[in-house]
Write a protein that holds these residues in place. Sequence first.
Motif, PDB file in Angstrom:
ATOM      1  N   MET A   1       0.902  -0.943   0.228  1.00 35.25           N
ATOM      2  CA  MET A   1      -0.237  -0.428   0.498  1.00 35.25           C
ATOM      3  C   MET A   1       0.760   1.338  -0.001  1.00 35.25           C
ATOM      4  SD  MET A   1      -3.301   0.256  -0.565  1.00 35.25           S
ATOM      5  CE  MET A   1      -4.855   1.094   0.290  1.00 35.25           C
ATOM      6  N   ILE A   2       1.922   1.360   0.357  1.00 37.69           N
ATOM      7  CA  ILE A   2       2.929   2.344   0.576  1.00 37.69           C
ATOM      8  C   ILE A   2       3.417   2.679  -0.383  1.00 37.69           C
ATOM      9  CG2 ILE A   2       5.125   3.489   1.858  1.00 37.69           C
ATOM     10  CD1 ILE A   2       4.266   2.041   4.230  1.00 37.69           C
ATOM     11  N   ALA A   3       3.541   1.897  -1.121  1.00 43.76           N
ATOM     12  CA  ALA A   3       4.456   2.284  -2.942  1.00 43.76           C
ATOM     13  C   ALA A   3       3.095   2.717  -3.826  1.00 43.76           C
ATOM     14  CB  ALA A   3       4.946   0.660  -3.270  1.00 43.76           C
ATOM     15  N   PHE A   4       1.761   2.363  -3.089  1.00 43.56           N
ATOM     16  CA  PHE A   4       0.613   2.992  -4.272  1.00 43.56           C
ATOM     17  C   PHE A   4       0.280   4.248  -3.351  1.00 43.56           C
ATOM     18  CE2 PHE A   4      -4.141   3.871  -4.043  1.00 43.56           C
ATOM     19  CZ  PHE A   4      -4.451   3.712  -5.280  1.00 43.56           C
ATOM     20  N   TYR A   5       0.946   4.396  -2.707  1.00 46.93           N
ATOM     21  CA  TYR A   5      -0.063   5.784  -1.995  1.00 46.93           C
ATOM     22  C   TYR A   5       2.061   6.664  -2.961  1.00 46.93           C
ATOM     23  CZ  TYR A   5      -3.282   4.788   1.358  1.00 46.93           C
ATOM     24  OH  TYR A   5      -4.057   4.672   1.326  1.00 46.93           O
ATOM     25  N   ILE A   6       2.837   6.448  -2.239  1.00 50.28           N
ATOM     26  CA  ILE A   6       4.171   6.828  -3.134  1.00 50.28           C
ATOM     27  C   ILE A   6       3.665   7.238  -4.669  1.00 50.28           C
ATOM     28  CG2 ILE A   6       6.404   6.742  -3.925  1.00 50.28           C
ATOM     29  CD1 ILE A   6       6.635   5.511  -1.380  1.00 50.28           C
ATOM     30  N   LEU A   7       3.256   6.117  -5.613  1.00 50.06           N
ATOM     31  CA  LEU A   7       3.133   5.983  -6.618  1.00 50.06           C
ATOM     32  C   LEU A   7       2.182   7.900  -6.752  1.00 50.06           C
ATOM     33  CD1 LEU A   7       3.434   5.425  -9.540  1.00 50.06           C
ATOM     34  CD2 LEU A   7       1.336   3.260  -9.153  1.00 50.06           C
ATOM     35  N   ILE A   8       0.811   7.213  -5.829  1.00 51.92           N
ATOM     36  CA  ILE A   8      -0.382   8.758  -5.788  1.00 51.92           C
ATOM     37  C   ILE A   8       0.658  10.032  -6.531  1.00 51.92           C
ATOM     38  CG2 ILE A   8      -1.704   9.691  -4.632  1.00 51.92           C
ATOM     39  CD1 ILE A   8      -3.092   6.674  -4.624  1.00 51.92           C
ATOM     40  N   THR A   9       1.374   9.891  -5.047  1.00 52.50           N
ATOM     41  CA  THR A   9       1.832  11.485  -5.189  1.00 52.50           C
ATOM     42  C   THR A   9       2.614  12.383  -6.305  1.00 52.50           C
ATOM     43  OG1 THR A   9       1.959  10.666  -2.904  1.00 52.50           O
ATOM     44  CG2 THR A   9       4.087  12.432  -3.697  1.00 52.50           C
ATOM     45  N   ILE A  10       4.121  11.528  -6.645  1.00 54.12           N
ATOM     46  CA  ILE A  10       4.468  10.688  -7.254  1.00 54.12           C
ATOM     47  C   ILE A  10       4.003  11.500  -9.158  1.00 54.12           C
ATOM     48  CG2 ILE A  10       6.163   9.934  -9.351  1.00 54.12           C
ATOM     49  CD1 ILE A  10       7.861   8.456  -6.432  1.00 54.12           C
ATOM     50  N   VAL A  11       2.697  10.731  -9.428  1.00 59.49           N
ATOM     51  CA  VAL A  11       1.736  11.402 -10.444  1.00 59.49           C
ATOM     52  C   VAL A  11       1.444  12.501 -10.288  1.00 59.49           C
ATOM     53  CG1 VAL A  11      -0.284  10.399 -11.661  1.00 59.49           C
ATOM     54  CG2 VAL A  11       1.720   8.644 -11.270  1.00 59.49           C
ATOM     55  N   THR A  12       0.834  12.392  -9.340  1.00 60.43           N
ATOM     56  CA  THR A  12      -0.379  13.991  -8.938  1.00 60.43           C
ATOM     57  C   THR A  12       1.145  15.240  -8.908  1.00 60.43           C
ATOM     58  OG1 THR A  12      -1.503  13.186  -7.666  1.00 60.43           O
ATOM     59  CG2 THR A  12      -1.186  15.585  -7.359  1.00 60.43           C
ATOM     60  N   PHE A  13       2.451  15.212  -8.553  1.00 60.35           N
ATOM     61  CA  PHE A  13       2.825  16.165  -8.951  1.00 60.35           C
ATOM     62  C   PHE A  13       3.419  16.085 -10.175  1.00 60.35           C
ATOM     63  CE2 PHE A  13       8.017  16.808  -9.727  1.00 60.35           C
ATOM     64  CZ  PHE A  13       7.793  18.469  -8.532  1.00 60.35           C
ATOM     65  N   SER A  14       3.432  15.556 -11.101  1.00 59.02           N
ATOM     66  CA  SER A  14       3.598  15.137 -12.815  1.00 59.02           C
ATOM     67  C   SER A  14       2.770  16.008 -12.961  1.00 59.02           C
ATOM     68  CB  SER A  14       4.670  13.933 -13.173  1.00 59.02           C
ATOM     69  OG  SER A  14       5.386  13.148 -12.935  1.00 59.02           O
ATOM     70  N   ALA A  81      -3.630  15.508  -1.955  1.00 63.64           N
ATOM     71  CA  ALA A  81      -2.893  16.947  -2.004  1.00 63.64           C
ATOM     72  C   ALA A  81      -1.052  16.834  -1.912  1.00 63.64           C
ATOM     73  CB  ALA A  81      -3.352  16.828   0.283  1.00 63.64           C
ATOM     74  N   LEU A  82      -0.426  15.630  -1.046  1.00 65.83           N
ATOM     75  CA  LEU A  82       0.568  15.633  -1.012  1.00 65.83           C
ATOM     76  C   LEU A  82       1.356  16.038  -2.376  1.00 65.83           C
ATOM     77  CD1 LEU A  82       2.764  15.456   1.688  1.00 65.83           C
ATOM     78  CD2 LEU A  82       3.426  12.717   0.742  1.00 65.83           C
ATOM     79  N   GLY A  83       1.026  15.582  -3.069  1.00 65.43           N
ATOM     80  CA  GLY A  83       1.614  15.577  -4.282  1.00 65.43           C
ATOM     81  C   GLY A  83       1.545  16.982  -4.954  1.00 65.43           C
ATOM     82  N   ILE A  84       0.292  17.946  -4.757  1.00 59.66           N
ATOM     83  CA  ILE A  84      -0.036  19.348  -5.158  1.00 59.66           C
ATOM     84  C   ILE A  84       1.015  20.209  -4.240  1.00 59.66           C
ATOM     85  CG2 ILE A  84      -1.333  20.837  -4.704  1.00 59.66           C
ATOM     86  CD1 ILE A  84      -3.958  18.584  -5.652  1.00 59.66           C
ATOM     87  N   LEU A  85       1.480  19.766  -3.149  1.00 61.30           N
ATOM     88  CA  LEU A  85       2.139  20.194  -1.666  1.00 61.30           C
ATOM     89  C   LEU A  85       3.503  20.622  -2.581  1.00 61.30           C
ATOM     90  CD1 LEU A  85       2.962  21.793   0.721  1.00 61.30           C
ATOM     91  CD2 LEU A  85       3.472  19.718   1.764  1.00 61.30           C
TER      92      LEU A  85
END
Length: 151
Positions: A1-14, A81-85
């Motif tokens: 699950m952590i890898a999924f959340y990291i992926l969400i953050t990276i994709v959002t940032f991109s 939200a973390l990716g946007i931040l």
Amino acid sequence: MIAFYILITIVTFSLMEVVTWLTHKYVMHGFLWYLHEDHHQPKYQNLFEKNDTFFVIGAIPSIILFYLGTVPDINFKFFIALGILFYGIAYFLVHDVLIHQRLPWFKHTKNNYLVGLRKAHKTHHKHLNKEDGECFGMLLVPKKYFRKAVQ
């Protein structure tokens, strides 16, 4: 699950680079030009510009998603939200600090990528009105500016 959340953050940032480009071209150089116009004035001397309103507007979705991402427990919205931040922090460091030198950091960088970013943004600012703009993104350096930076 952590890898999924990291992926969400990276994709959002991109994806925020795409959001930034579209917002800059069609909103800031469109119907909200009156808030962005002072940013294109040479020698604008105030600490804050009307253009800084966009920083606050951009933070609102992140704040809302941080809240929604913690109720009742941490969920995927928190990591969006973390990716946007993270993108907002990068935007501040690149646009306001590196490019516009609003704080005295990174003044003498020789990094080719960062020099290319500066050149691309300088090209954007040669247009003092909302029409005929170019280089609306922030982190993606068009190849022609990168090549100029290397030379």
